[in-house]
Structure formats: C-alpha cells, structure tokens
Design a protein around this motif. Sequence first.
Motif, PDB file in Angstrom:
ATOM      1  N   ALA A 195       0.827  -1.213   0.000  1.00 20.16           N
ATOM      2  CA  ALA A 195       0.000   0.000   0.000  1.00 20.16           C
ATOM      3  C   ALA A 195       0.857   1.256   0.000  1.00 20.16           C
ATOM      4  O   ALA A 195       0.422   2.311  -0.437  1.00 20.16           O
ATOM      5  N   VAL A 196       2.096   1.160   0.506  1.00 24.47           N
ATOM      6  CA  VAL A 196       2.961   2.325   0.552  1.00 24.47           C
ATOM      7  C   VAL A 196       3.816   2.356  -0.718  1.00 24.47           C
ATOM      8  O   VAL A 196       5.004   2.540  -0.706  1.00 24.47           O
ATOM      9  N   ALA A 197       3.162   2.184  -1.807  1.00 27.59           N
ATOM     10  CA  ALA A 197       3.787   2.303  -3.122  1.00 27.59           C
ATOM     11  C   ALA A 197       3.058   3.434  -3.838  1.00 27.59           C
ATOM     12  O   ALA A 197       2.535   4.332  -3.190  1.00 27.59           O
ATOM     13  N   GLU A 198       2.986   3.373  -5.107  1.00 32.80           N
ATOM     14  CA  GLU A 198       2.281   4.413  -5.845  1.00 32.80           C
ATOM     15  C   GLU A 198       0.831   4.464  -5.383  1.00 32.80           C
ATOM     16  O   GLU A 198       0.169   3.451  -5.221  1.00 32.80           O
ATOM     17  N   GLY A 199       0.350   5.656  -5.124  1.00 32.85           N
ATOM     18  CA  GLY A 199      -1.025   5.839  -4.676  1.00 32.85           C
ATOM     19  C   GLY A 199      -1.197   5.770  -3.170  1.00 32.85           C
ATOM     20  O   GLY A 199      -2.309   5.832  -2.680  1.00 32.85           O
ATOM     21  N   HIS A 200      -0.090   5.656  -2.428  1.00 36.81           N
ATOM     22  CA  HIS A 200      -0.212   5.513  -0.979  1.00 36.81           C
ATOM     23  C   HIS A 200      -0.827   6.727  -0.312  1.00 36.81           C
ATOM     24  O   HIS A 200      -1.585   6.589   0.641  1.00 36.81           O
ATOM     25  N   VAL A 201      -0.524   7.908  -0.792  1.00 33.37           N
ATOM     26  CA  VAL A 201      -1.075   9.118  -0.171  1.00 33.37           C
ATOM     27  C   VAL A 201      -2.595   9.114  -0.292  1.00 33.37           C
ATOM     28  O   VAL A 201      -3.310   9.405   0.668  1.00 33.37           O
ATOM     29  N   GLU A 202      -3.090   8.744  -1.455  1.00 35.26           N
ATOM     30  CA  GLU A 202      -4.534   8.689  -1.651  1.00 35.26           C
ATOM     31  C   GLU A 202      -5.176   7.672  -0.715  1.00 35.26           C
ATOM     32  O   GLU A 202      -6.234   7.921  -0.144  1.00 35.26           O
ATOM     33  N   ARG A 203      -4.538   6.526  -0.517  1.00 30.10           N
ATOM     34  CA  ARG A 203      -5.084   5.505   0.381  1.00 30.10           C
ATOM     35  C   ARG A 203      -5.090   5.988   1.825  1.00 30.10           C
ATOM     36  O   ARG A 203      -6.041   5.758   2.570  1.00 30.10           O
ATOM     37  N   THR A 204      -4.031   6.648   2.219  1.00 31.42           N
ATOM     38  CA  THR A 204      -3.945   7.152   3.586  1.00 31.42           C
ATOM     39  C   THR A 204      -5.016   8.209   3.836  1.00 31.42           C
ATOM     40  O   THR A 204      -5.727   8.168   4.844  1.00 31.42           O
ATOM     41  N   PHE A 205      -5.151   9.163   2.911  1.00 31.66           N
ATOM     42  CA  PHE A 205      -6.170  10.200   3.078  1.00 31.66           C
ATOM     43  C   PHE A 205      -7.576   9.632   2.998  1.00 31.66           C
ATOM     44  O   PHE A 205      -8.471  10.062   3.729  1.00 31.66           O
ATOM     45  N   ALA A 206      -7.783   8.650   2.150  1.00 33.13           N
ATOM     46  CA  ALA A 206      -9.111   8.021   2.068  1.00 33.13           C
ATOM     47  C   ALA A 206      -9.458   7.346   3.392  1.00 33.13           C
ATOM     48  O   ALA A 206     -10.597   7.443   3.868  1.00 33.13           O
ATOM     49  N   ALA A 207      -8.487   6.680   4.002  1.00 38.97           N
ATOM     50  CA  ALA A 207      -8.720   6.047   5.299  1.00 38.97           C
ATOM     51  C   ALA A 207      -9.064   7.103   6.344  1.00 38.97           C
ATOM     52  O   ALA A 207      -9.977   6.927   7.153  1.00 38.97           O
ATOM     53  N   ALA A 208      -8.347   8.211   6.339  1.00 38.66           N
ATOM     54  CA  ALA A 208      -8.625   9.300   7.289  1.00 38.66           C
ATOM     55  C   ALA A 208     -10.009   9.896   7.044  1.00 38.66           C
ATOM     56  O   ALA A 208     -10.749  10.176   7.992  1.00 38.66           O
ATOM     57  N   GLN A 209     -10.371  10.061   5.801  1.00 40.28           N
ATOM     58  CA  GLN A 209     -11.690  10.606   5.469  1.00 40.28           C
ATOM     59  C   GLN A 209     -12.804   9.702   5.980  1.00 40.28           C
ATOM     60  O   GLN A 209     -13.793  10.182   6.545  1.00 40.28           O
ATOM     61  N   ARG A 210     -12.654   8.401   5.799  1.00 39.92           N
ATOM     62  CA  ARG A 210     -13.686   7.471   6.266  1.00 39.92           C
ATOM     63  C   ARG A 210     -13.817   7.532   7.784  1.00 39.92           C
ATOM     64  O   ARG A 210     -14.918   7.535   8.324  1.00 39.92           O
ATOM     65  N   TRP A 211     -12.685   7.596   8.475  1.00 41.66           N
ATOM     66  CA  TRP A 211     -12.748   7.657   9.946  1.00 41.66           C
ATOM     67  C   TRP A 211     -13.398   8.972  10.394  1.00 41.66           C
ATOM     68  O   TRP A 211     -14.260   8.971  11.274  1.00 41.66           O
ATOM     69  N   LEU A 212     -13.000  10.075   9.802  1.00 40.94           N
ATOM     70  CA  LEU A 212     -13.576  11.370  10.171  1.00 40.94           C
ATOM     71  C   LEU A 212     -15.080  11.412   9.912  1.00 40.94           C
ATOM     72  O   LEU A 212     -15.826  11.980  10.703  1.00 40.94           O
ATOM     73  N   ALA A 213     -15.515  10.804   8.836  1.00 48.84           N
ATOM     74  CA  ALA A 213     -16.948  10.808   8.501  1.00 48.84           C
ATOM     75  C   ALA A 213     -17.756  10.103   9.591  1.00 48.84           C
ATOM     76  O   ALA A 213     -18.885  10.509   9.889  1.00 48.84           O
ATOM     77  N   ARG A 214     -17.204   9.080  10.171  1.00 46.36           N
ATOM     78  CA  ARG A 214     -17.929   8.351  11.218  1.00 46.36           C
ATOM     79  C   ARG A 214     -17.970   9.128  12.531  1.00 46.36           C
ATOM     80  O   ARG A 214     -18.733   8.766  13.433  1.00 46.36           O
ATOM     81  N   GLN A 215     -17.181  10.188  12.655  1.00 42.68           N
ATOM     82  CA  GLN A 215     -17.136  10.942  13.896  1.00 42.68           C
ATOM     83  C   GLN A 215     -18.178  12.053  13.960  1.00 42.68           C
ATOM     84  O   GLN A 215     -18.296  12.728  14.954  1.00 42.68           O
ATOM     85  N   ARG A 216     -18.900  12.239  12.905  1.00 46.10           N
ATOM     86  CA  ARG A 216     -19.897  13.328  12.884  1.00 46.10           C
ATOM     87  C   ARG A 216     -21.089  13.009  13.722  1.00 46.10           C
ATOM     88  O   ARG A 216     -21.532  11.971  13.918  1.00 46.10           O
TER      89      ARG A 216
END
Length: 134
Positions: free
Chosen positions: A113-134
């Motif tokens: 996962a920490v290859a090409e596209g890793h930043v997008e995966r990391t931010f997507a994971a953060a976005q999903r977690w933040l969405a559940r905190q609303r």
Amino acid sequence: MPGPERGGVAVIRPPDFVEVAGELAARGAVFDNAISQAPWTMPALASVLTGKYPHDHGAISFFGSLRASEVTLAEILRENGFETGAITENGNISIERGFHYGFDVFAEIRGAAVAEGHVERTFAAAQRWLARQR
C-alpha cells in the motif's frame, strides 16, 4: 472496534476530507511561531503526544520507541470522552514503537500500500474515519 485497552487496532472505513478539513480549519487556531522539539518525525511526534522533550520521553533513536509508561494526549482525550484515531504510513510511527497508546483506532498503511497511490489511500482512510465521527 477495539476497546479502551492499549494495543487495540481496528480496520477503518472513512468521508469527504476537504469538507471535514474545512470545518476543522474554521474552528482551529493559527500558530505563527511553532518550534519542533526534534528534526525528525519519531521524537518530534512523541513530544507532541506527551508534552515532553525527547530526552524525557525516550523516543530518540532510530530503533527507539515511546515508553509504555508515558501518558499521551490521545489517552487524556479518550479519558475525557473523545474518540481518538490515528492513521499512519510512517514506519517510525507504529504500534511496535508505542505510538498507538490511547487511540481507539490506530491504522498503519504498510507494505504494498505504501507504493504508488499511498497518499490517496492514507487520506481516504482518514476521510472514512472522520466521517464516522460526525
């Protein structure tokens, strides 16, 4: 979802990061003169999480770790009713190095996962977690 015990790790699915980040920024603060306690990630973040200088929290060498005896900001927040989460792709900020203490969710993005596209995966994971905190 892991319980309040140390060491629990959860698989997460996070939202729209720009919207959530904008909401946080609107309520945030600006620090014009911030100084890091160390020139690299592990001791610097350990200082942020503990409020201590690197020589006091001990996370100072490349093979070092944050002592289990250190009380972290995440632990204090959780004890006061906040849900805490961390998502990292930095091998220095890991469960093995003690950075998971106090987090309800601590996700490490590693390996392929920490290859090409890793930043997008990391931010997507953060976005999903933040969405559940609303």
